[in-house]
Design an enzyme around this catalytic site. Structure first.
Site, short mmCIF file in Angstrom:
data_model
loop_
_atom_site.label_atom_id
_atom_site.label_comp_id
_atom_site.label_asym_id
_atom_site.label_seq_id
_atom_site.Cartn_x
_atom_site.Cartn_y
_atom_site.Cartn_z
N HIS A 282 52.81 99.68 11.36
CA HIS A 282 52.67 100.98 10.82
C HIS A 282 53.81 101.35 10.26
O HIS A 282 54.81 101.91 11.23
CB HIS A 282 51.98 102.03 11.48
CG HIS A 282 50.47 101.89 11.75
ND1 HIS A 282 49.51 102.54 10.88
CD2 HIS A 282 49.90 101.15 12.55
CE1 HIS A 282 48.15 101.99 11.20
NE2 HIS A 282 48.36 101.10 12.26
N CYS B 20 48.09 97.92 7.82
CA CYS B 20 47.36 97.60 8.62
C CYS B 20 46.11 96.95 8.15
O CYS B 20 46.01 95.91 7.59
CB CYS B 20 46.84 98.88 9.55
SG CYS B 20 46.27 98.53 11.19
N GLU C 290 54.89 104.02 8.92
CA GLU C 290 54.81 105.62 9.09
C GLU C 290 55.12 106.00 10.69
O GLU C 290 55.64 106.99 11.01
CB GLU C 290 53.84 106.26 8.54
CG GLU C 290 52.48 106.20 9.46
CD GLU C 290 51.73 105.07 9.12
OE1 GLU C 290 50.48 104.70 9.54
OE2 GLU C 290 52.43 103.97 8.40
#
Length: 216
Positions: free
Chosen positions: A196, A87, A198
């Protein structure tokens, strides 16, 4: 193999660390260390820089840790350790960010971080920030970082700006959001994702596992 996640007060460190630990277990990697100690970068095999919020705030957060920017440059540029920016961590690789004025970046991926300006679609204007799932358009299906992504890889975004690289060859993937939006960049040992990992479930974990296996 030690992976260091840089803690400078920005980024979803807990989720990023847990996802990297899962990916490390899959890839046969070693420990994942979250730290604000610049000396840890010299002992790292791979470096991850997360980031959320404004470009300028993230840059100031890094510079507020004595020796961190210099240690990052030594590890990633001088020593050539594989690097992943997530990001705003990816955006910081740019020449400069154009959010709330002009803020210098690292200059590792020449280009500017510019505001999203999506062209209205059939249903009207698209919202900014770009938030939610979107399908990656891969420029190079054979790149080791995107191995195993499948035919229609979807990943999760939350952002209002993106890095526009000067060299199109450094764009690894994009998405369509009222026009092309940068999703991944790569140059030598440097990689970055606007999405992202994750939060991107199977594709995100695959990307992290690929990063841990990557031999640029």
């Amino acid at each position: 193999m030690t992976v260091v996640i840089i803690d400078y007060g920005s980024g979803n460190l807990r989720s990023a660390a847990k996802s990297l630990e899962r990916a490390a277990a899959e890839a046969g990697g070693g420990p994942v260390v979250v730290t604000d100690d610049p000396a840890a970068l010299s002992r790292a095999d791979r470096v991850v820089l997360p980031g959320v919020g404004a470009f300028g705030d993230c840059r100031r957060g890094l510079h507020a840790i004595p020796g961190m920017v210099e240690a990052l440059e030594a590890a990633v540029i001088d020593a050539g350790k594989p690097f992943l920016g997530i990001c705003v961590g990816m955006q910081l690789m740019a020449t400069r960010g154009l959010e709330h004025g002009i803020t210098p970046g690292f200059g590792w991926i020449p280009g500017d971080v510019v505001a999203l300006q999506p062209t209205p679609g059939p249903s009207g204007a698209l919202k900014v920030p770009h938030m939610g799932w979107n399908e990656l358009n891969l420029r190079d299906n054979n790149h080791p970082l995107v191995a195993g992504f499948g035919d229609k890889p979807y990943v999760y975004f939350v952002h209002s700006f993106h890095l526009h690289p000067d060299d199109p060859a450094q764009l690894l993937a994009s998405v369509d959001y009222g026009g092309p939006v940068t999703a991944m960049v790569c140059r030598n040992n440097l990689a970055g994702t606007q999405f992202h990992p994750e939060k991107s479930q199977a594709v995100g974990l695959r990307l992290l596992a690929n990063f841990l296996r990557w031999r640029p």
